[in-house]
Write a protein that holds these residues in place. Structure first.
Motif, short mmCIF file in Angstrom:
data_model
loop_
_atom_site.label_atom_id
_atom_site.label_comp_id
_atom_site.label_asym_id
_atom_site.label_seq_id
_atom_site.Cartn_x
_atom_site.Cartn_y
_atom_site.Cartn_z
N TYR A 133 5.31 -1.35 11.69
CA TYR A 133 5.84 -1.91 10.50
C TYR A 133 7.35 -2.23 10.92
O TYR A 133 7.73 -3.25 10.73
CB TYR A 133 6.20 -0.91 9.30
CG TYR A 133 7.05 -1.19 8.24
CD1 TYR A 133 6.77 -2.22 7.41
CD2 TYR A 133 8.09 -0.69 8.25
CE1 TYR A 133 7.44 -2.80 6.40
CE2 TYR A 133 9.12 -0.91 6.98
CZ TYR A 133 8.77 -1.96 6.29
OH TYR A 133 9.57 -2.40 5.45
N ALA A 167 -0.22 3.27 6.99
CA ALA A 167 0.68 4.51 7.50
C ALA A 167 0.20 5.50 6.32
O ALA A 167 0.16 6.92 6.24
CB ALA A 167 2.02 4.21 7.51
N GLU A 168 0.23 5.19 5.10
CA GLU A 168 -0.06 6.11 3.72
C GLU A 168 -1.37 6.53 4.14
O GLU A 168 -1.53 7.87 3.74
CB GLU A 168 0.26 5.37 2.52
CG GLU A 168 1.61 5.03 2.15
CD GLU A 168 1.75 4.52 0.59
OE1 GLU A 168 2.08 5.07 -0.16
OE2 GLU A 168 1.57 3.36 0.37
N ILE A 211 3.90 3.25 11.49
CA ILE A 211 5.21 3.03 11.30
C ILE A 211 6.05 2.14 12.13
O ILE A 211 6.81 1.25 11.82
CB ILE A 211 5.99 4.63 10.93
CG1 ILE A 211 5.34 5.31 9.99
CG2 ILE A 211 7.52 4.49 11.13
CD1 ILE A 211 5.86 4.57 8.44
N TYR A 271 5.83 12.87 0.68
CA TYR A 271 6.08 12.49 2.20
C TYR A 271 7.36 13.56 2.80
O TYR A 271 7.53 14.01 3.60
CB TYR A 271 6.23 11.16 2.59
CG TYR A 271 4.78 10.27 2.43
CD1 TYR A 271 3.63 11.01 2.77
CD2 TYR A 271 4.87 9.29 1.68
CE1 TYR A 271 2.45 10.26 2.31
CE2 TYR A 271 3.76 8.59 1.27
CZ TYR A 271 2.61 9.09 1.68
OH TYR A 271 1.54 8.56 1.34
N LEU A 319 8.34 6.79 6.03
CA LEU A 319 7.32 6.40 5.19
C LEU A 319 8.00 6.28 3.85
O LEU A 319 7.86 5.69 2.93
CB LEU A 319 6.16 7.12 5.27
CG LEU A 319 4.99 6.64 4.61
CD1 LEU A 319 4.32 5.23 4.70
CD2 LEU A 319 3.92 7.74 5.03
N SER A 353 8.40 10.12 11.08
CA SER A 353 7.55 9.16 10.47
C SER A 353 7.10 9.40 9.04
O SER A 353 7.19 8.43 8.41
CB SER A 353 6.30 9.05 11.24
OG SER A 353 5.54 10.36 11.48
N ILE A 409 2.42 -0.42 6.50
CA ILE A 409 2.96 0.84 5.45
C ILE A 409 1.64 1.39 4.67
O ILE A 409 1.44 2.52 4.51
CB ILE A 409 3.97 0.46 4.57
CG1 ILE A 409 5.25 0.30 5.37
CG2 ILE A 409 4.25 1.57 3.27
CD1 ILE A 409 5.90 1.33 6.23
N THR A 460 8.10 3.53 0.82
CA THR A 460 7.40 3.73 -0.48
C THR A 460 7.92 4.61 -1.73
O THR A 460 7.50 4.39 -2.72
CB THR A 460 6.04 4.65 0.05
OG1 THR A 460 6.66 5.94 0.36
CG2 THR A 460 5.52 4.06 1.17
N LEU A 465 -0.09 7.98 12.67
CA LEU A 465 1.02 7.66 11.76
C LEU A 465 2.30 7.16 12.48
O LEU A 465 2.68 5.94 11.99
CB LEU A 465 1.12 8.97 11.11
CG LEU A 465 2.43 9.05 9.87
CD1 LEU A 465 2.22 7.99 8.93
CD2 LEU A 465 2.81 10.36 9.44
N ALA A 489 -1.05 9.25 6.70
CA ALA A 489 -0.20 10.41 6.17
C ALA A 489 -0.82 11.34 5.56
O ALA A 489 -1.06 12.52 5.35
CB ALA A 489 1.02 9.96 5.90
#
Length: 727
Positions: free
Chosen positions: A501, A513-514, A498, A581, A572, A568, A510, A576, A494, A517
């Motif tokens: 990005y 990363a989702e 990030i 998060y 995020l 992070s 991203i 988003t 993660l 996460a």
């Protein structure tokens, strides 16, 4: 039947002699049991069915038995993915070695660049022929849940339940048929592990579980929720998980124990009191019981502790942090360009957890963490106007380390898990151990203006995502679990996604990363586990929500992420807009300070300022709700949290507020260009609270490193209220 997937379920009763099964029947096959089943659809959630089963003994008595709800999956396949959060990933269906703690692979036959994943003797589905079964208690999981991705039909399943019933903690029993074409899941009350249970010291040991005794008229109610949905892949399974993980525990009660700043004051004093080694000039990691060495590089915080001490420490802390960095960069470099993982100031070596390894073995995670945090601290010193404190020797050692990672990648197309620190050769390949290496290389590319670092950062991150995140398996972060699935490598990915990005501005990171996460969330405790009242944590009223499970071998959760702040997740959210998060970060960050031992509230026998990594929800050490009296890496996680996570975050254009610190915001008002808020400090300690405020126009810009360095602060006295006005 759950019609969406034609899942049949039926109530069952099992009879035991101690933990040995002697008979099992469906309720309909008995004469003295009844089971009343309520099946309820949920408004607005067409994929959810709530089940409530009330078992009643209508005649006689029944001793040493358990009741349960058995789900049948008649069209099972080895290609299906099985998850039990924090305990089982991909069924834990890997090669296994019964090596006592702390395990390392000593047989050269198990070494190699492309060897299959090898784990320890943890509960797992069978990779070969024979019985294939996992029996776990709800307390073995971060969320009491069972998940499956049906690869052939592209269907997803989650079944969740409560921690327990009046009989105690419940259990999950998942079993595959010999031909692996059929499987069953049984929710049991009470939970039972038949014959053996898991122990870190003795691996599989005799189970001491016992069933319950029933008399005429006795009842017990078992509740669960069943979710069935279209599921394109494994990341989609976790997409659904983050929406349902708190359905049984929507309102965990926050406990305001100690403000971040008060915790910082205790930890800074403790680090300079107990962790500083004056002769050689470094902060050691652990002290007290369980501390097996004086200094380590990465993984458990050796090269990370200096970061918060630089950003928020006193003159003494900053001077020592700089000396610590000098020690690392001038004393611990091997001929390969990699840095030694362990040392005592006189001698240095690769790894072996706590002993010198004859093959110069180094856990690559340690060096990937150090590369990342070296760049973070250079960026920090520049932002503080202290670039002159960065020695050319430090810069060259860091470039040499980045170059070593480049050579490793160019030779093998991976970073492996263990390498020979002197030669740079991979000894044991695979794993997600170097999950922070892409972040370090990306920052190095920008800092040194070296495109090849970014090229390898992108390529390695793509490998990690395609091979590991998409498969729902991240492994090899800790150095003493072989390649068991773990949370630390998941959070490291993660972090890397990030950073990539923020360096490249490519939105694909991203999306990745989702996915990372959401899998990280599966390692985070989603409810307040009920510790035994007589246990240490029971007496201290500890709230387990937000603690993070380590891995599937070391079966405890811990205060915080090893070893990161979790900022992070904050970054995020900003991209988003998904408040999940922020909520997850709030759970992780807010609960940290309750684990810090204080003079007025000691945790076990630990001195003030010590934190232990154990949040023991299960009996792997036969010590539920207990600790060992040693300080650990989680202290660094808390220090990083104070440095990198805002105590209060406010969206000025909406007034929406998140409070991560142990205080309350009672009112937020906008008066044109002025923001007014009222902050209440319910604790017995003064609070210096870091504020981050912004409106939607600022969200498009990346935060980068140390965004709180020059933030606004609010002072609120112990038990007091402060009105704050901000332009």
């Amino acid at each position: 039947m759950i019609r969406a997937m034609s899942i049949n379920f039926k109530p069952v009763v099992r009879y035991y002699s101690d933990s040995r099964l002697i008979d099992k029947k469906t309720v309909h096959e008995t004469e003295n049991w009844t089971a009343y089943i309520e099946s309820s659809p949920v408004d607005g959630r067409p994929d959810e069915v709530d089940l409530t089963v009330t078992f009643k003994l209508i005649d006689g008595n029944a001793q040493d038995c358990a009741v349960g709800l058995k789900f049948d999956f008649p069209d099972w396949s080895l290609s299906n993915y099985v998850c039990m959060p924090a305990a089982v990933y991909a069924g834990n269906r890997f090669e296994s070695r019964p090596i006592p703690y702390p395990p390392l692979l000593t047989d050269p036959a198990d070494w190699g660049v492309d060897k299959p994943t090898i784990i320890t003797d943890v509960p797992r589905l069978n990779i070969g022929d024979g019985e294939s079964r996992i029996q776990l208690m709800t307390r073995d999981l971060s969320t009491p849940a069972f998940g499956a991705f049906f690869a052939d039909t592209k269907q997803g399943l989650w079944i969740t339940t409560e921690q327990g019933t009046r009989l105690g903690d419940s259990g999950f029993d998942f079993e595959e048929s010999d031909d692996r074409a059929h499987s069953t899941l049984t929710l049991m009350a009470p939970g039972m592990r038949e014959g053996v249970c898991y122990s870190i010291a003795q691996l599989q040991m005799p189970s001491t579980d016992k069933g319950s005794d029933f008399n005429t008229g006795d009842e017990v109610t078992l509740r669960c929720k069943v979710y069935t949905f279209a599921c394109a892949d494994i990341p989609t399974l976790f997409d659904r998980f983050i929406e349902l993980r708190k359905d049984f525990n929507k309102h965990s009660q926050l406990k305001h124990e100690l403000p971040f700043s008060a915790a910082w004051d205790l930890l800074e004093e403790k680090y300079n009191r107990d962790n500083w080694e004056e002769k050689h000039g470094f902060y050691c990691v652990g002290v007290g019981e369980g501390a097996t060495n004086k200094w380590q590089l990465g993984w458990v915080g050796g090269g990370m502790a200096t970061a918060p001490l630089l950003s928020d420490g006193s003159d003494l802390s900053q001077k020592r942090a700089l000396r610590n960095l000098s020690f690392i960069f001038t004393k611990t470099t091997a001929s390969s360009g990699f840095l030694y993982g362990i040392g005592d100031g006189e001698s240095f070596f690769g790894d072996g957890f706590s002993v010198i390894h004859p093959n110069n073995m180094l856990l690559i995670r340690k060096d990937s963490d150090m590369l990342y945090f070296a760049l973070k601290q250079f960026i920090l010193l520049d932002a503080m106007g202290r670039h002159d404190d960065i020695s050319q020797d430090w810069l060259q050692a860091t470039r040499n380390l980045a170059d070593a990672f480049v050579r490793l990648w160019e030779r093998y197309g991976q970073f492996g898990q263990f390498i020979d620190v002197e030669t740079g050769d991979i000894l044991i390949g695979g794993s997600t151990s170097a999950s922070t290496a892409p972040a370090g290389l990306a920052l190095a590319a920008k800092y040194f203006d070296e495109p090849k670092y970014l090229d390898i950062a992108v390529k390695s991150a793509e490998l990690f995502y395609n091979r590991d995140t998409q498969a729902g398996i991240t492994t090899g972060g800790p150095g003493e679990i072989l390649q068991c699935p773990d949370s630390e490598s998941a959070f490291g990915l993660l972090e890397s996604f990030i950073v990539l990005y923020e360096v490249t501005h490519d939105r694909i990171w991203i999306d990745r990363a989702e996915d990372a996460a959401n899998q990280c969330a599966s390692w985070c405790v989603s409810y307040d586990y009920e510790f035994p009242p007589e246990s240490l944590f029971g007496k201290l009223d500890m709230r387990a929500t937000g603690s993070v499970w380590a891995n599937v071998q070391n079966k405890h959760s811990a205060p915080g992420i090893c070893t990161l702040s979790g900022d992070s997740l904050f970054k995020l959210y900003r991209v988003t807009g998904n408040t999940f998060y922020l909520d997850l970060l709030m759970d992780i960050a807010h609960g940290l300070t309750q684990y810090l031992s204080r003079a007025d509230r000691p945790v076990g026998n630990m001195p003030s300022g010590w934190m232990n990594e154990r949040v023991n929800m299960c009996d792997w050490e036969k010590n539920i709700g207990g600790i060992f009296d040693g300080s650990c890496w989680c202290e660094v996680s808390l220090m990083l949290t104070y440095s990198e996570v805002p105590g209060i975050y406010i969206r000025r254009d909406t007034g929406k507020t998140w409070v991560f610190d142990n205080v309350e915001v009672r009112n937020v008002e906008n008066f044109g260009s002025e923001l007014k808020l009222t902050v209440y400090n319910p604790t017995n300690f003064d609070a210096r609270i870091k504020l981050h405020t912004e409106d939607s126009t600022a969200l498009s810009g990346p935060l980068g490193q140390y965004s709180l360095l020059h933030c606004s602060e609010v002072f609120v006295p112990a038990g007091g209220i402060s009105d704050v006005h901000m332009a």
